[in-house]
Design a protein around this motif. Structure first.
Motif, PDB file in Angstrom:
ATOM      1  N   LYS A 105     -21.510   0.563  -7.449  1.00 16.85           N
ATOM      2  CA  LYS A 105     -21.754  -0.557  -8.363  1.00 16.85           C
ATOM      3  C   LYS A 105     -20.582  -1.546  -8.333  1.00 16.85           C
ATOM      4  O   LYS A 105     -20.776  -2.766  -8.212  1.00 16.85           O
ATOM      5  CB  LYS A 105     -21.926   0.012  -9.777  1.00 16.85           C
ATOM      6  CG  LYS A 105     -22.552  -0.940 -10.753  1.00 16.85           C
ATOM      7  CD  LYS A 105     -22.797  -0.220 -12.066  1.00 16.85           C
ATOM      8  CE  LYS A 105     -22.685  -1.191 -13.216  1.00 16.85           C
ATOM      9  NZ  LYS A 105     -22.404  -0.525 -14.482  1.00 16.85           N
ATOM     10  N   GLU A 106     -19.366  -1.021  -8.413  1.00 19.62           N
ATOM     11  CA  GLU A 106     -18.185  -1.886  -8.408  1.00 19.62           C
ATOM     12  C   GLU A 106     -18.042  -2.613  -7.067  1.00 19.62           C
ATOM     13  O   GLU A 106     -17.735  -3.798  -7.025  1.00 19.62           O
ATOM     14  CB  GLU A 106     -16.930  -1.056  -8.692  1.00 19.62           C
ATOM     15  CG  GLU A 106     -16.837  -0.634 -10.135  1.00 19.62           C
ATOM     16  CD  GLU A 106     -15.738   0.392 -10.375  1.00 19.62           C
ATOM     17  OE1 GLU A 106     -15.766   1.013 -11.449  1.00 19.62           O
ATOM     18  OE2 GLU A 106     -14.867   0.586  -9.491  1.00 19.62           O
ATOM     19  N   GLN A 145     -20.203  -5.628  -6.616  1.00 20.93           N
ATOM     20  CA  GLN A 145     -19.744  -6.821  -7.330  1.00 20.93           C
ATOM     21  C   GLN A 145     -18.645  -7.548  -6.570  1.00 20.93           C
ATOM     22  O   GLN A 145     -18.387  -8.720  -6.804  1.00 20.93           O
ATOM     23  CB  GLN A 145     -19.258  -6.432  -8.737  1.00 20.93           C
ATOM     24  CG  GLN A 145     -20.414  -6.047  -9.630  1.00 20.93           C
ATOM     25  CD  GLN A 145     -19.965  -5.345 -10.903  1.00 20.93           C
ATOM     26  OE1 GLN A 145     -18.789  -5.054 -11.092  1.00 20.93           O
ATOM     27  NE2 GLN A 145     -20.913  -5.066 -11.783  1.00 20.93           N
ATOM     28  N   GLU A 146     -17.998  -6.828  -5.649  1.00 22.67           N
ATOM     29  CA  GLU A 146     -16.912  -7.433  -4.869  1.00 22.67           C
ATOM     30  C   GLU A 146     -17.427  -8.171  -3.633  1.00 22.67           C
ATOM     31  O   GLU A 146     -16.674  -8.854  -2.971  1.00 22.67           O
ATOM     32  CB  GLU A 146     -15.935  -6.334  -4.394  1.00 22.67           C
ATOM     33  CG  GLU A 146     -15.168  -5.686  -5.518  1.00 22.67           C
ATOM     34  CD  GLU A 146     -14.546  -4.362  -5.089  1.00 22.67           C
ATOM     35  OE1 GLU A 146     -14.675  -3.984  -3.904  1.00 22.67           O
ATOM     36  OE2 GLU A 146     -13.948  -3.695  -5.953  1.00 22.67           O
TER      37      GLU A 146
END
Ligand code: FES
Length: 56
Positions: free
Chosen positions: A50-51, A54-55
């Motif tokens: 998930k993280e 986002q990047e």
């Protein structure tokens, strides 16, 4: 840092896989084998996916 001890998968490998196009844990599992054994790492691995998305 190791996320998946069963398959020796590190955090940065999961991130790299997502940066190269994997969209979810299932796709990351297919290339790295993460979360395919005991499954204890699935929750943490999902969070990393998930993280990393986002990047992108
Ligand atoms: Fe990842 Fe066991 S720690 S499958």
């Amino acid at each position: 840092m190791y996320i998946c001890l069963c398959k020796n998968v590190k955090c940065h490998e999961i991130r790299q896989c997502v940066h190269e196009g994997a969209d979810n844990l299932r796709e990351v599992s297919q290339c790295l084998g993460v979360a395919t054994q005991c499954g204890k790492c699935a929750k943490d691995a999902k969070q990393i996916v998930k993280e990393a998305k986002q990047e992108r």
